[in-house]
Design a protein around this motif. Structure first.
Motif, mmCIF file in Angstrom:
data_model
loop_
_atom_site.group_PDB
_atom_site.id
_atom_site.type_symbol
_atom_site.label_atom_id
_atom_site.label_comp_id
_atom_site.label_asym_id
_atom_site.label_seq_id
_atom_site.Cartn_x
_atom_site.Cartn_y
_atom_site.Cartn_z
ATOM 1 N N VAL A 146 0.848 -1.195 0.000
ATOM 2 C CA VAL A 146 0.000 0.000 0.000
ATOM 3 C C VAL A 146 0.881 1.241 0.000
ATOM 4 O O VAL A 146 2.005 1.223 0.493
ATOM 5 N N ARG A 147 0.359 2.324 -0.566
ATOM 6 C CA ARG A 147 1.099 3.588 -0.597
ATOM 7 C C ARG A 147 1.174 4.251 0.763
ATOM 8 O O ARG A 147 2.126 4.962 1.051
ATOM 9 N N ALA A 148 0.177 4.040 1.590
ATOM 10 C CA ALA A 148 0.098 4.708 2.889
ATOM 11 C C ALA A 148 1.268 4.321 3.784
ATOM 12 O O ALA A 148 1.806 3.214 3.696
ATOM 13 N N ARG A 149 1.649 5.244 4.628
ATOM 14 C CA ARG A 149 2.710 5.030 5.607
ATOM 15 C C ARG A 149 2.116 4.409 6.877
ATOM 16 O O ARG A 149 0.944 4.608 7.182
ATOM 17 N N PRO A 150 2.932 3.706 7.644
ATOM 18 C CA PRO A 150 2.432 3.087 8.881
ATOM 19 C C PRO A 150 2.364 4.091 10.030
ATOM 20 O O PRO A 150 2.961 3.911 11.088
ATOM 21 N N VAL A 151 1.664 5.191 9.798
ATOM 22 C CA VAL A 151 1.533 6.238 10.807
ATOM 23 C C VAL A 151 0.050 6.421 11.111
ATOM 24 O O VAL A 151 -0.751 6.623 10.199
ATOM 25 N N GLY A 152 -0.311 6.341 12.357
ATOM 26 C CA GLY A 152 -1.699 6.557 12.752
ATOM 27 C C GLY A 152 -2.684 5.567 12.161
ATOM 28 O O GLY A 152 -3.851 5.895 11.975
ATOM 29 N N GLY A 153 -2.231 4.386 11.834
ATOM 30 C CA GLY A 153 -3.121 3.362 11.296
ATOM 31 C C GLY A 153 -3.461 3.543 9.829
ATOM 32 O O GLY A 153 -4.331 2.843 9.298
ATOM 33 N N GLU A 154 -2.778 4.465 9.137
ATOM 34 C CA GLU A 154 -3.093 4.721 7.729
ATOM 35 C C GLU A 154 -2.852 3.504 6.838
ATOM 36 O O GLU A 154 -3.637 3.235 5.934
ATOM 37 N N ALA A 155 -1.761 2.780 7.059
ATOM 38 C CA ALA A 155 -1.476 1.590 6.245
ATOM 39 C C ALA A 155 -2.531 0.504 6.479
ATOM 40 O O ALA A 155 -2.963 -0.153 5.525
ATOM 41 N N ASN A 156 -2.953 0.326 7.712
ATOM 42 C CA ASN A 156 -3.998 -0.660 8.005
ATOM 43 C C ASN A 156 -5.311 -0.273 7.331
ATOM 44 O O ASN A 156 -6.010 -1.123 6.783
ATOM 45 N N ASP A 157 -5.660 1.024 7.370
ATOM 46 C CA ASP A 157 -6.881 1.486 6.706
ATOM 47 C C ASP A 157 -6.805 1.246 5.202
ATOM 48 O O ASP A 157 -7.783 0.827 4.580
ATOM 49 N N ALA A 158 -5.638 1.505 4.613
ATOM 50 C CA ALA A 158 -5.460 1.282 3.178
ATOM 51 C C ALA A 158 -5.597 -0.204 2.848
ATOM 52 O O ALA A 158 -6.175 -0.572 1.818
ATOM 53 N N LEU A 159 -5.070 -1.065 3.714
ATOM 54 C CA LEU A 159 -5.201 -2.510 3.518
ATOM 55 C C LEU A 159 -6.665 -2.921 3.533
ATOM 56 O O LEU A 159 -7.112 -3.669 2.660
ATOM 57 N N VAL A 160 -7.419 -2.439 4.496
ATOM 58 C CA VAL A 160 -8.843 -2.779 4.599
ATOM 59 C C VAL A 160 -9.584 -2.326 3.345
ATOM 60 O O VAL A 160 -10.377 -3.078 2.768
ATOM 61 N N ARG A 161 -9.327 -1.105 2.884
ATOM 62 C CA ARG A 161 -9.992 -0.596 1.677
ATOM 63 C C ARG A 161 -9.649 -1.438 0.451
ATOM 64 O O ARG A 161 -10.524 -1.782 -0.349
ATOM 65 N N LEU A 162 -8.361 -1.771 0.290
ATOM 66 C CA LEU A 162 -7.926 -2.556 -0.863
ATOM 67 C C LEU A 162 -8.542 -3.956 -0.854
ATOM 68 O O LEU A 162 -9.037 -4.433 -1.878
ATOM 69 N N LEU A 163 -8.520 -4.618 0.292
ATOM 70 C CA LEU A 163 -9.096 -5.965 0.369
ATOM 71 C C LEU A 163 -10.602 -5.944 0.133
ATOM 72 O O LEU A 163 -11.135 -6.807 -0.566
ATOM 73 N N ALA A 164 -11.301 -4.957 0.699
ATOM 74 C CA ALA A 164 -12.752 -4.864 0.508
ATOM 75 C C ALA A 164 -13.080 -4.677 -0.970
ATOM 76 O O ALA A 164 -13.971 -5.347 -1.512
ATOM 77 N N LYS A 165 -12.363 -3.794 -1.635
ATOM 78 C CA LYS A 165 -12.608 -3.548 -3.059
ATOM 79 C C LYS A 165 -12.293 -4.789 -3.888
ATOM 80 O O LYS A 165 -13.065 -5.177 -4.770
ATOM 81 N N THR A 166 -11.158 -5.425 -3.610
ATOM 82 C CA THR A 166 -10.733 -6.603 -4.362
ATOM 83 C C THR A 166 -11.706 -7.762 -4.194
ATOM 84 O O THR A 166 -12.008 -8.474 -5.151
ATOM 85 N N LEU A 167 -12.186 -7.958 -2.973
ATOM 86 C CA LEU A 167 -13.061 -9.094 -2.685
ATOM 87 C C LEU A 167 -14.533 -8.804 -2.946
ATOM 88 O O LEU A 167 -15.368 -9.700 -2.871
ATOM 89 N N GLY A 168 -14.862 -7.544 -3.217
ATOM 90 C CA GLY A 168 -16.251 -7.197 -3.499
ATOM 91 C C GLY A 168 -17.145 -7.226 -2.287
ATOM 92 O O GLY A 168 -18.313 -7.589 -2.379
ATOM 93 N N VAL A 169 -16.594 -6.837 -1.141
ATOM 94 C CA VAL A 169 -17.379 -6.763 0.097
ATOM 95 C C VAL A 169 -17.278 -5.344 0.643
ATOM 96 O O VAL A 169 -16.419 -4.564 0.231
ATOM 97 N N GLY A 170 -18.136 -5.018 1.587
ATOM 98 C CA GLY A 170 -18.078 -3.710 2.218
ATOM 99 C C GLY A 170 -16.871 -3.596 3.137
ATOM 100 O O GLY A 170 -16.345 -4.597 3.628
#
Length: 92
Positions: free
Chosen positions: A34-58
């Motif tokens: 992910v492009r996001a940096r591991p600051v303030g949970g940004e990388a984790n949020d980016a991971l959640v968004r990417l997986l949700a979009k890829t898997l077709g779930v909310g």
């Protein structure tokens, strides 16, 4: 509910899934950047968004269960079985 081991690399040039790999114990992990940096949970949020979009779930269906501060994480995906989740990722 599906469970997914993820090896997250923050600070990448683009958000992408690099495919399957193995961890030090030989267990399968999904390699994700992910492009996001591991600051303030940004990388984790980016991971959640990417997986949700890829898997077709909310986004609310994707939860980081373990490893919030680690590169290796266990992610739970509600509404999908493990087989269905693997099929959707492998179909990329």
């Amino acid at each position: 509910m599906a469970s997914l081991a993820v090896r997250l690399t923050p600070g990448a040039a683009a958000d992408r899934i690099d495919g399957w790999g193995t961890d030090a114990d030989g267990r399968p992990v999904l390699k994700v950047r992910v492009r996001a940096r591991p600051v303030g949970g940004e990388a984790n949020d980016a991971l959640v968004r990417l997986l949700a979009k890829t898997l077709g779930v909310g986004r609310s269906a994707v939860t980081i269960d373990r490893g919030g501060q680690s590169r290796t994480k266990m992610v739970r995906i509600d509404g999908l079985s493990n087989d269905e989740m693997r099929t959707r990722i492998t179909g990329l």
